[in-house]
Scaffold this motif. Structure first.
Motif, PDB file in Angstrom:
ATOM      1  N   LEU A   2      -5.415  -2.323   5.651  1.00 33.87           N
ATOM      2  CA  LEU A   2      -5.034  -3.286   6.963  1.00 33.87           C
ATOM      3  C   LEU A   2      -6.506  -4.128   6.883  1.00 33.87           C
ATOM      4  O   LEU A   2      -6.003  -5.550   7.595  1.00 33.87           O
ATOM      5  CB  LEU A   2      -4.884  -2.549   8.072  1.00 33.87           C
ATOM      6  CG  LEU A   2      -3.437  -1.638   8.081  1.00 33.87           C
ATOM      7  CD1 LEU A   2      -3.215  -1.027   9.418  1.00 33.87           C
ATOM      8  CD2 LEU A   2      -2.309  -2.644   7.593  1.00 33.87           C
ATOM      9  N   ASP A   3      -7.586  -3.742   6.828  1.00 34.80           N
ATOM     10  CA  ASP A   3      -8.840  -4.526   7.096  1.00 34.80           C
ATOM     11  C   ASP A   3      -9.111  -5.425   6.273  1.00 34.80           C
ATOM     12  O   ASP A   3      -9.211  -6.626   6.318  1.00 34.80           O
ATOM     13  CB  ASP A   3     -10.039  -3.388   7.507  1.00 34.80           C
ATOM     14  CG  ASP A   3     -10.003  -2.566   8.884  1.00 34.80           C
ATOM     15  OD1 ASP A   3      -9.354  -3.122   9.791  1.00 34.80           O
ATOM     16  OD2 ASP A   3     -10.647  -1.716   8.811  1.00 34.80           O
ATOM     17  N   LEU A  55      -5.579   3.625   4.612  1.00 37.97           N
ATOM     18  CA  LEU A  55      -4.559   2.777   5.431  1.00 37.97           C
ATOM     19  C   LEU A  55      -5.284   2.036   6.281  1.00 37.97           C
ATOM     20  O   LEU A  55      -4.977   0.697   6.220  1.00 37.97           O
ATOM     21  CB  LEU A  55      -3.522   3.483   6.443  1.00 37.97           C
ATOM     22  CG  LEU A  55      -2.668   2.780   6.991  1.00 37.97           C
ATOM     23  CD1 LEU A  55      -1.708   1.780   6.053  1.00 37.97           C
ATOM     24  CD2 LEU A  55      -1.627   3.687   8.080  1.00 37.97           C
ATOM     25  N   ALA A  56      -6.336   2.330   7.123  1.00 38.34           N
ATOM     26  CA  ALA A  56      -7.281   1.681   7.783  1.00 38.34           C
ATOM     27  C   ALA A  56      -8.008   0.287   6.890  1.00 38.34           C
ATOM     28  O   ALA A  56      -8.197  -0.740   7.370  1.00 38.34           O
ATOM     29  CB  ALA A  56      -8.179   2.200   8.657  1.00 38.34           C
ATOM     30  N   ALA A  57      -8.505   1.048   5.601  1.00 37.93           N
ATOM     31  CA  ALA A  57      -9.183   0.037   4.820  1.00 37.93           C
ATOM     32  C   ALA A  57      -8.153  -1.196   4.372  1.00 37.93           C
ATOM     33  O   ALA A  57      -8.543  -2.396   4.250  1.00 37.93           O
ATOM     34  CB  ALA A  57     -10.062   0.648   3.756  1.00 37.93           C
ATOM     35  N   GLU A  95      -6.574  -8.173   6.202  1.00 39.50           N
ATOM     36  CA  GLU A  95      -6.860  -9.033   7.359  1.00 39.50           C
ATOM     37  C   GLU A  95      -5.512  -9.140   8.261  1.00 39.50           C
ATOM     38  O   GLU A  95      -5.060 -10.371   8.673  1.00 39.50           O
ATOM     39  CB  GLU A  95      -7.460 -10.229   7.292  1.00 39.50           C
ATOM     40  CG  GLU A  95      -8.834 -10.325   6.687  1.00 39.50           C
ATOM     41  CD  GLU A  95      -9.661 -11.711   6.538  1.00 39.50           C
ATOM     42  OE1 GLU A  95      -8.703 -12.692   6.715  1.00 39.50           O
ATOM     43  OE2 GLU A  95     -10.891 -11.520   6.187  1.00 39.50           O
ATOM     44  N   ARG A 153      -3.385  -1.110  16.745  1.00 37.04           N
ATOM     45  CA  ARG A 153      -3.799  -2.559  16.120  1.00 37.04           C
ATOM     46  C   ARG A 153      -2.971  -3.613  16.515  1.00 37.04           C
ATOM     47  O   ARG A 153      -3.026  -4.660  16.478  1.00 37.04           O
ATOM     48  CB  ARG A 153      -3.724  -2.483  14.834  1.00 37.04           C
ATOM     49  CG  ARG A 153      -4.932  -1.663  14.067  1.00 37.04           C
ATOM     50  CD  ARG A 153      -4.679  -1.916  12.531  1.00 37.04           C
ATOM     51  NE  ARG A 153      -5.742  -0.894  11.644  1.00 37.04           N
ATOM     52  CZ  ARG A 153      -6.544  -1.373  11.181  1.00 37.04           C
ATOM     53  NH1 ARG A 153      -6.831  -2.891  11.056  1.00 37.04           N
ATOM     54  NH2 ARG A 153      -7.750  -0.754  10.725  1.00 37.04           N
ATOM     55  N   ALA A 182      -5.518   8.203   6.293  1.00 39.93           N
ATOM     56  CA  ALA A 182      -5.749   7.456   7.481  1.00 39.93           C
ATOM     57  C   ALA A 182      -6.994   6.337   7.047  1.00 39.93           C
ATOM     58  O   ALA A 182      -6.596   5.170   7.504  1.00 39.93           O
ATOM     59  CB  ALA A 182      -6.094   8.305   8.704  1.00 39.93           C
ATOM     60  N   GLU A 183      -7.915   6.740   6.544  1.00 36.69           N
ATOM     61  CA  GLU A 183      -9.007   5.981   6.369  1.00 36.69           C
ATOM     62  C   GLU A 183      -8.400   4.969   5.223  1.00 36.69           C
ATOM     63  O   GLU A 183      -8.881   3.640   5.317  1.00 36.69           O
ATOM     64  CB  GLU A 183     -10.226   6.587   5.836  1.00 36.69           C
ATOM     65  CG  GLU A 183     -10.902   7.658   6.943  1.00 36.69           C
ATOM     66  CD  GLU A 183     -10.206   8.756   7.142  1.00 36.69           C
ATOM     67  OE1 GLU A 183      -9.061   9.048   6.354  1.00 36.69           O
ATOM     68  OE2 GLU A 183     -10.650   9.618   7.905  1.00 36.69           O
ATOM     69  N   GLU A 239       0.028   5.016  13.548  1.00 31.61           N
ATOM     70  CA  GLU A 239      -1.326   4.891  12.963  1.00 31.61           C
ATOM     71  C   GLU A 239      -1.412   3.241  13.259  1.00 31.61           C
ATOM     72  O   GLU A 239      -2.632   2.991  13.267  1.00 31.61           O
ATOM     73  CB  GLU A 239      -1.153   5.155  11.606  1.00 31.61           C
ATOM     74  CG  GLU A 239      -1.431   6.750  11.219  1.00 31.61           C
ATOM     75  CD  GLU A 239      -2.664   7.286  11.670  1.00 31.61           C
ATOM     76  OE1 GLU A 239      -3.611   6.590  11.689  1.00 31.61           O
ATOM     77  OE2 GLU A 239      -2.512   8.531  12.084  1.00 31.61           O
ATOM     78  N   ILE A 240      -0.499   2.545  13.153  1.00 33.48           N
ATOM     79  CA  ILE A 240      -0.810   1.074  13.159  1.00 33.48           C
ATOM     80  C   ILE A 240      -0.569   0.725  14.495  1.00 33.48           C
ATOM     81  O   ILE A 240      -0.978  -0.392  14.824  1.00 33.48           O
ATOM     82  CB  ILE A 240       0.056   0.329  12.229  1.00 33.48           C
ATOM     83  CG1 ILE A 240       1.684   0.350  12.380  1.00 33.48           C
ATOM     84  CG2 ILE A 240      -0.050   0.714  10.766  1.00 33.48           C
ATOM     85  CD1 ILE A 240       2.546  -0.364  11.683  1.00 33.48           C
ATOM     86  N   HIS A 261       0.890  -1.094   0.096  1.00 28.42           N
ATOM     87  CA  HIS A 261       0.027   0.022   0.031  1.00 28.42           C
ATOM     88  C   HIS A 261       0.789   1.214   0.040  1.00 28.42           C
ATOM     89  O   HIS A 261       1.869   1.395   0.883  1.00 28.42           O
ATOM     90  CB  HIS A 261      -0.901  -0.118   1.371  1.00 28.42           C
ATOM     91  CG  HIS A 261      -1.911   1.200   1.192  1.00 28.42           C
ATOM     92  ND1 HIS A 261      -2.861   1.704   0.629  1.00 28.42           N
ATOM     93  CD2 HIS A 261      -1.510   2.264   2.435  1.00 28.42           C
ATOM     94  CE1 HIS A 261      -3.338   2.755   0.902  1.00 28.42           C
ATOM     95  NE2 HIS A 261      -2.524   3.175   1.901  1.00 28.42           N
TER      96      HIS A 261
END
Length: 226
Positions: free
Chosen positions: A68-69, A64-66, A72, A104, A61-62, A100-101, A45
């Protein structure tokens, strides 16, 4: 019996015996392999930053979160951050991505900048993992009857291979294994030695005194079950 009658009789007997040949005799172990397949997967990414700043670009930020989601990503995966060549804000931007990560439970290692086509004000995030695929089980391709050679059934070993693939914590261990850490066996060896020579070590009176003091401070004593 004449030769004219003997030849057709032998041919008929041969055909009859061939028809009675058990189908299991024609089966081979290669038709039911019990091997685990381990594949290496690398996801990536490109994180965008505000030009000349260590802040993430709008909506990054959104994004990057998407990523990672969707990937999985778990703590068992290996996460790497690779800056672009000549990025003077690399350290600050790496720190921003790490924060940011971090919630998690993920950690990341930094890769040296390479001569890739990474655009300015961007950083590459790589997620590496190994995925194990168990064999196609159960496998009953070999007929369960007519096998006079007493060979193993085609499903033999399926459970062992499948269970190993399902319970392994890191499929990478099936490929290269891990480097063993330093051995700390002295405490165990000392205890075993004391047991063998029948000379147990006396309790440390200082430790017992300290324990008694802690119990008195808490308002409890030895044998107090309150």
């Amino acid at each position: 019996m004449t030769d004219r009658l003997l030849l057709p009789l032998c041919l008929g007997l041969g055909l009859a015996l061939a028809g009675c040949t058990p189908p299991a005799a024609e089966w081979s172990d290669t038709q039911a392999p019990k091997t685990l397949r381990v594949d290496f997967i690398r996801l990536q990414h490109a994180a965008a930053f505000v030009p000349g700043s260590a802040d993430l670009a709008e909506g990054e930020a959104e994004g990057l979160a998407a990523f990672l989601d969707q990937a999985e990503v778990t703590t068992d995966d290996h996460v790497y951050i690779e800056p672009s060549r000549g990025d003077k804000l690399a350290a600050a931007r790496i720190g921003k991505l790490t924060r940011e990560i971090g919630p998690r439970g993920l950690g990341a290692m930094t890769l040296p900048a390479t001569a890739t086509d990474t655009a300015d004000d961007r950083m590459m995030i790589f997620v590496e993992r190994y995925v194990v695929t168990p064999p196609d089980c159960p496998n009953w391709t070999k007929p369960p009857f007519g096998d006079h050679s007493n060979t193993l059934p085609s499903n033999f070993g399926c459970a062992d291979a499948t269970n190993l693939g399902l319970m392994v914590a890191d499929p990478r261990d099936l490929v290269v294994g891990r480097t063993l850490g330093p051995v700390q066996g002295n405490p165990a060896i000392y205890g075993y030695s004391r047991y063998r020579i029948d000379k147990p070590k006396d309790p440390d009176s200082v430790s017992l005194t300290g324990l008694a003091g802690l119990l008195r401070a808490s308002g409890r004593g030895f044998g107090d079950d309150r």
